[in-house]
Design a protein around this motif. Structure first.
Motif, short mmCIF file in Angstrom:
data_model
loop_
_atom_site.label_atom_id
_atom_site.label_comp_id
_atom_site.label_asym_id
_atom_site.label_seq_id
_atom_site.Cartn_x
_atom_site.Cartn_y
_atom_site.Cartn_z
N ASP A 144 2.93 -10.62 8.36
CA ASP A 144 1.56 -11.12 8.33
C ASP A 144 1.36 -12.23 7.30
O ASP A 144 0.48 -13.05 7.44
CB ASP A 144 0.58 -9.98 8.01
CG ASP A 144 0.64 -8.88 9.06
OD1 ASP A 144 1.27 -9.14 10.11
OD2 ASP A 144 0.12 -7.79 8.82
N PRO A 189 -6.80 1.51 4.30
CA PRO A 189 -6.70 2.38 3.11
C PRO A 189 -8.06 2.98 2.73
O PRO A 189 -8.16 4.17 2.44
CB PRO A 189 -6.20 1.43 2.03
CG PRO A 189 -5.50 0.35 2.77
CD PRO A 189 -6.23 0.19 4.07
N ARG A 247 -1.86 -2.41 13.62
CA ARG A 247 -1.25 -3.74 13.72
C ARG A 247 -0.84 -4.08 15.15
O ARG A 247 -1.07 -5.16 15.64
CB ARG A 247 0.00 -3.80 12.83
CG ARG A 247 -0.27 -4.28 11.43
CD ARG A 247 0.81 -3.80 10.47
NE ARG A 247 2.15 -3.87 11.01
CZ ARG A 247 2.94 -4.95 10.91
NH1 ARG A 247 2.52 -6.02 10.32
NH2 ARG A 247 4.16 -4.93 11.40
N ARG A 248 -0.19 -3.11 15.78
CA ARG A 248 0.34 -3.39 17.11
C ARG A 248 -0.77 -3.59 18.15
O ARG A 248 -0.57 -4.25 19.15
CB ARG A 248 1.29 -2.27 17.56
CG ARG A 248 2.55 -2.16 16.73
CD ARG A 248 3.42 -3.37 16.89
NE ARG A 248 4.59 -3.32 16.04
CZ ARG A 248 5.02 -4.33 15.28
NH1 ARG A 248 4.35 -5.46 15.26
NH2 ARG A 248 6.11 -4.22 14.56
N GLY A 264 0.95 5.67 7.67
CA GLY A 264 1.87 4.62 8.11
C GLY A 264 1.80 4.44 9.61
O GLY A 264 1.79 3.32 10.13
N LYS A 285 -6.18 -5.30 12.99
CA LYS A 285 -6.04 -5.40 11.55
C LYS A 285 -7.37 -5.62 10.85
O LYS A 285 -7.60 -5.14 9.76
CB LYS A 285 -5.10 -6.58 11.22
CG LYS A 285 -3.67 -6.13 11.06
CD LYS A 285 -2.76 -7.31 10.83
CE LYS A 285 -2.30 -7.89 12.15
NZ LYS A 285 -1.28 -8.94 12.04
N PHE A 311 -1.36 2.79 10.49
CA PHE A 311 -1.28 1.38 10.11
C PHE A 311 -0.53 0.58 11.17
O PHE A 311 -0.95 -0.51 11.58
CB PHE A 311 -0.56 1.28 8.76
CG PHE A 311 -0.44 -0.12 8.25
CD1 PHE A 311 -1.53 -0.74 7.64
CD2 PHE A 311 0.75 -0.82 8.36
CE1 PHE A 311 -1.41 -2.04 7.16
CE2 PHE A 311 0.86 -2.12 7.89
CZ PHE A 311 -0.22 -2.72 7.29
N ASP A 312 0.60 1.13 11.66
CA ASP A 312 1.37 0.42 12.67
C ASP A 312 0.62 0.34 14.00
O ASP A 312 0.67 -0.68 14.68
CB ASP A 312 2.74 1.08 12.86
CG ASP A 312 3.87 0.10 12.55
OD1 ASP A 312 3.57 -0.94 11.93
OD2 ASP A 312 5.02 0.36 12.95
N ILE A 315 6.88 -0.06 5.52
CA ILE A 315 5.85 -0.69 6.34
C ILE A 315 5.15 -1.79 5.57
O ILE A 315 4.84 -2.85 6.11
CB ILE A 315 4.83 0.36 6.82
CG1 ILE A 315 5.55 1.38 7.68
CG2 ILE A 315 3.73 -0.30 7.62
CD1 ILE A 315 4.66 2.08 8.63
N ASP A 370 0.31 4.16 0.05
CA ASP A 370 -0.12 5.23 0.94
C ASP A 370 0.57 5.17 2.30
O ASP A 370 0.57 6.13 3.04
CB ASP A 370 -1.63 5.18 1.16
CG ASP A 370 -2.37 5.58 -0.09
OD1 ASP A 370 -1.72 6.15 -0.98
OD2 ASP A 370 -3.57 5.30 -0.18
N ILE A 371 1.07 3.99 2.68
CA ILE A 371 1.75 3.91 3.97
C ILE A 371 3.25 3.76 3.80
O ILE A 371 3.98 3.61 4.76
CB ILE A 371 1.21 2.75 4.83
CG1 ILE A 371 1.34 1.44 4.07
CG2 ILE A 371 -0.22 2.99 5.25
CD1 ILE A 371 0.98 0.23 4.89
N GLY A 372 3.72 3.78 2.56
CA GLY A 372 5.14 3.68 2.30
C GLY A 372 5.59 2.22 2.19
O GLY A 372 4.96 1.32 2.73
N ASN A 393 0.86 -1.17 0.00
CA ASN A 393 0.00 0.00 0.00
C ASN A 393 0.90 1.21 0.00
O ASN A 393 1.51 1.54 1.01
CB ASN A 393 -0.89 -0.05 1.26
CG ASN A 393 -1.70 1.21 1.44
OD1 ASN A 393 -1.64 2.12 0.60
ND2 ASN A 393 -2.46 1.27 2.52
#
Lengths: 454, 476
Positions: free
Chosen positions: A226, B104, B93-94, B86, B98, B89-90, A218, A213-215, A211
């Motif tokens: 995952d 997105p 996940r953490r 980002g 998820k 997102f992290d 990552i 969008d998140i770079g 993705n």
């Protein structure tokens, strides 16, 4: 049974009491029949200390095996134990057979030493240390050595050892890759993930996880954590060979190397990441400026592969049945050759191969060595070809081989020559790595006269 | 076998982990819901403290924790939009969220809102609502890496502050507690006092190990020394309790000494000899894993304060203590790790640093940095005779400014003072020349006046004579 197989048996036997590096060294060398004094000399410890380490090790083993263990009966007892526990070290019998099959044949030394070859010479304590480390969860090993020093041979042994412990392995060589992957970080990380998936026989599924969008860093982390690690059981060794190739692309390496370090650090925190064991092989020091805490070259076990010792050369000669190389007289005969090739493992091996076939005398071999018709000609031509596109490297190396003292080189040039194995570096000062290269390139380096003299 | 850990962070169950005051300060602070930050030099045990604290909170059922490595989120070519997403997102996940939202798509539907606002909504709508009865702890490590982004992240720190301010209006925010770790000063990270969360937070001081704290480390020395605690005390004397060095010296001792080899009473000599031969001598070659090199690089970083920083370090080194203020140079030395603050005064961190980066090392660095280096060498090469190499005027003034607060070599002082004399004598000569010119001018002026007076006089005389002659003529 090889010492490292015996060590594998011990690992299982003493699963709650992992051996220290030194204990492993002592064990494997005792296994090979060395005395404490020889071991102590070999690794620079006091004789009494090594004896003590050994004594405590036998005590531990006695307790674990329920019988008195000493130097004299260790081989018999461990072998008996392995036989009565066939689930341990499944490769054991296979290895012994394979070793026997090649025992009497010479091998043409082309590339790394084959896995079960008797012509592989151990350089203690390196093998014992790295084999023990590669099976430890979350470990990282750094192998540093120029070309022709046996890096790939050792790497193969590490991976085979890991496989014998049911650890899967992946090898990525940055040397063999297509240059276009270095065009952007994103491209590079996608290649990295796709390649790992392919080698693990997992369908690449990048787009689901990627993705922008998140770079990409990552995305790549999420893909490995995952997806990839979810698909495989047990541990995996990820070996990265020729990491130095990356240093030429600072845009990539200044992002990728810290990412590698952060994955390694994740191994301290998350069980998933602990399943990865990292091996990084490189031929020069890292010259990309990295923050101390973001560099993978600042953690784990660092191993620098040295050239052979004289005794190791003699041992290899013995395995080639070259009886004239024994003892003091043998030493006197071998020395002129060794001073020409600076004890470099692959050059030594090639020479001994030709001598063992007896189609050339030692004197003739030495005389022809730095020429187009000598036994090293194809290796030397390869080096020449590696230099040929780079005028700056030719000029710099030309200066080094003509100088009587060490020459100061611009750092990047120095690292590139070092990674080809052509020079030894002490800080920024370079000397030719061996006499063979000096003599050959004095004659064959194009425009080898400095401009000022013309 | 007791294994010391040299470099890298320690897993939460590592037996060589040393509990310090900071452990309880941080743990208590977080339990009280405070914004906590641990900003210190490298290799002081920040990441290990983070892992340990996280483990403590989780295993005692205090809540859920997420550790985020900020250097992994950022890279040079990232846009703010990518960076904030980002981070979201992290966090997702953490905190094991998820599958709660498709990030997105969720992010996209917020359209053109500024990214920091999207993150804020993410925290409120996704994070806080997911675990309504649990406390959530967010640990942000390597926070200094945000300085290398191509955009400013003041908004992000403002968001952290907002999460605390919001607690009054929206109690859900009481669930959320932040902790920051890195090598930076608060002022480095956010300049604006209105936006910064640091003035409402609690700074956790991370100091070196004290002898009583470090005593578990003696376990690994028990096999090699008759008096392991005494041996450890000698180690701490040399390392000042600096965690990396303490582990390294213990590890070296363990590797290099046979059982019970270190007799009672010989501890000091054994440790001193080993520290000198394995760490201090040829330190550049022996610095693996890297430690001293980084300190050196931070100290000598080529920025506009590097001279002042080195000068200040020199003062700390020679006077052994300088009173602490909050100047930039002082915080930089503290963050480099080369000095520590004890009772309001700066002191060298430990004898190892003080011997590696000693007075003659500082002098060498200063001599490489001096702004008049080329002129000084040329002057020295002329056997101290070539006066055209001396400093004058503005150049001299700049050199003297640079030299203030530093103690330089005799050669430097000789050069500067001769330059000063030369400069002064040149000024004197110039003044004399001016004066002489004045005098010449005045004399000329006087002479001119005399001439004018004489000519008036003669003119008057002529007039008088001609008048008399005229009158005499008329009378006749």
């Amino acid at each position: 049974m090889h010492a490292d197989e015996a060590l594998a048996v011990l690992d299982q036997l003493l699963s709650h009491y992992p051996l220290s590096n030194l204990q492993e060294i002592v064990f494997s060398q005792v296994w090979e029949g060395k005395t404490y004094a020889e071991i102590a000399d070999g690794c620079g410890y006091e004789h009494s200390y090594i004896r003590d380490v050994g004594f405590r090790l036998w005590q531990t083993l006695s307790k674990a095996l329920g019988q008195k263990i000493s130097k004299s009966n260790i081989r018999a007892v461990v072998r008996r134990y392995a036989r009565s526990h066939p689930n341990i070290g499944p490769l054991t019998q296979g290895l012994d057979l394979a070793t026997a099959a090649v025992a009497l044949e010479l091998e043409f030394p082309d590339g790394p030493v084959p896995l079960h070859s008797k012509f592989y010479i151990e350089r203690p304590p390196i093998e014992a240390q790295t084999l023990a480390s590669v099976v430890k969860p979350g470990s990282l090993i750094r192998l540093k050595a120029p070309c022709q020093m046996g890096k790939t041979s050792l790497l193969r042994r590490l991976l085979a050892h890991a496989q014998s412990q049911k650890i899967t392995s992946v090898t990525l060589s940055f040397h063999r890759t297509d240059r276009s992957i270095y065009a952007s970080l994103d491209r590079f990380l996608r290649w990295f993930c796709a390649n790992i998936s392919y080698q693990l026989r997992i369908a690449a599924n990048l787009d689901t996880y990627w993705n922008l969008d998140i770079g990409s860093k990552i995305s790549c982390t999420a893909y490995l954590e995952d997806y990839v690690l979810n698909q495989i059981d047990g541990g995996v060794v990820i070996a990265l060979d020729e990491v130095n190739e990356l240093f030429q692309y600072p845009e990539i390496s200044s992002e990728f190397l810290p990412l590698l370090r952060s994955w390694y650090e994740d191994g301290r925190e998350f069980a998933t990441w602990q399943r990865i064991r990292w091996v990084l092989a490189h031929s020069t020091d890292v010259y990309v400026p990295l923050q101390l805490n973001q560099s993978p070259f600042n953690v784990g076990l660092a191993v620098k592969l040295p050239p052979f010792s004289f005794e190791q050369v003699q041992e290899l000669a013995r395995r080639h049945s070259l009886t004239w190389a024994e003892g003091e007289r043998g030493r006197a005969k071998l020395l002129p050759l060794l001073s020409m090739i600076s004890y470099r493992p692959s050059l030594v091996r090639l020479a001994l191969y030709f001598l063992a076939r007896a189609d050339i005398s030692l004197e003739q071999l030495i005389e022809e060595a730095p020429t187009q018709s000598g036994l090293y000609s194809s290796h030397l031509r390869e080096l020449l070809a590696a230099l040929s596109p780079y005028r700056d490297l030719q000029v710099a190396f030309g200066n080094v081989i003509r100088a009587s003292e060490s020459v100061e080189l611009e750092p990047i040039t120095a690292y590139r020559l070092e990674s080809l194995g052509l020079i030894n570096l002490n800080k920024n000062r370079a000397t030719p790595s061996c006499e063979l290269y000096r003599q050959y390139f004095l004659n064959f380096l194009p425009n080898s006269q400095p401009a000022a003299d013309v | 076998m007791y294994e010391y850990r040299v470099g890298g962070s320690l897993a939460a169950d590592d037996p060589t982990y040393i509990r310090r005051c900071a452990d309880d300060d941080l743990y208590q602070g977080l339990l009280e819901g405070k914004f906590c930050y641990v900003l210190s030099a490298r290799q002081m045990g920040k990441s290990s403290l983070r892992l340990r604290t996280r483990d403590r909170l989780e295993s005692s059922g205090q809540g859920r924790c997420a550790g985020i490595d900020m250097s992994r989120i950022g890279s040079q070519h990232l846009s703010p939009e990518q960076w904030y997403q980002g981070l979201a997102f992290d966090l997702q996940r953490r905190f094991d969220l998820k599958h709660r939202v498709n990030l997105p798509a969720w992010w996209q539907q917020l359209g053109t809102l500024p990214p920091v606002q999207k993150l804020s909504q993410f925290i409120e709508e996704v994070l806080l609502s997911a675990y309504p009865d649990q406390r959530l702890f967010v640990f942000l490590d390597e926070i200094d890496s945000v300085k290398r982004l191509s955009f400013a992240v003041g908004d992000f720190f403002a968001l952290v502050r907002f999460c605390y301010n919001q607690r009054v209006e929206n109690p859900a925010y009481r669930q959320l507690t932040w902790a920051l770790f890195g090598v930076a000063t608060p002022r480095n990270l956010v300049a604006d006092a209105q936006l910064t969360p640091f003035n409402i937070g609690r700074a956790i001081q991370l100091s070196g190990f004290s002898l009583s704290e470090a005593s578990p480390l003696a376990l690994g020395l028990a096999a090699i020394a008759q008096q392991p605690q005494q041996l450890l005390a000698e180690v701490l004397y040399w390392t000042g309790g600096q965690p990396f060095l303490t582990q390294k010296v213990c590890c070296l001792l363990q590797e290099r000494h046979p059982t019970q080899a270190i007799a009672a009473g010989t501890e000091a000599a054994v440790v001193a000899a080993m520290v000198r031969s394995q760490l201090i001598q040829n330190w550049e070659e022996q610095d693996h894993p890297e430690h001293l090199r980084t300190i050196c690089d931070r100290l000598l970083a080529p920025d506009q304060r590097s001279g002042r920083r080195l000068g200040l370090y020199q003062q700390v080194l020679t006077q052994n203590s300088v009173s602490a203020d909050s100047s930039d140079e002082q915080s930089e030395l503290l963050l480099a790790g080369i000095v520590v603050k004890r009772q309001g005064r700066l002191q060298p961190t430990n004898p190892i640093y003080a011997e590696v980066f000693n007075a003659s090392w500082v002098n060498q660095c200063l001599s490489r940095q001096r702004p008049y280096g080329a002129a000084l060498s040329a002057w020295a090469a002329s056997n101290y005779k070539d006066k055209s190499r001396l400093l004058m005027g503005q150049a001299l003034k700049e050199a003297l400014d640079w030299a203030t607060d530093k103690s330089l070599s005799d050669l430097d002082y000789r050069y500067l003072s001769i330059s000063q004399e030369w400069d002064a004598s040149m000024v004197r000569l110039e003044l004399e020349a001016q004066e002489k010119a004045h005098r010449v001018l005045a004399a000329a002026h006087q002479k001119a006046n005399q001439i004018i007076w004489l000519s008036y006089l003669s003119l008057g005389t002529c007039l008088a004579i001609s008048t008399i002659t005229l009158l005499a003529g008329l009378l006749r």
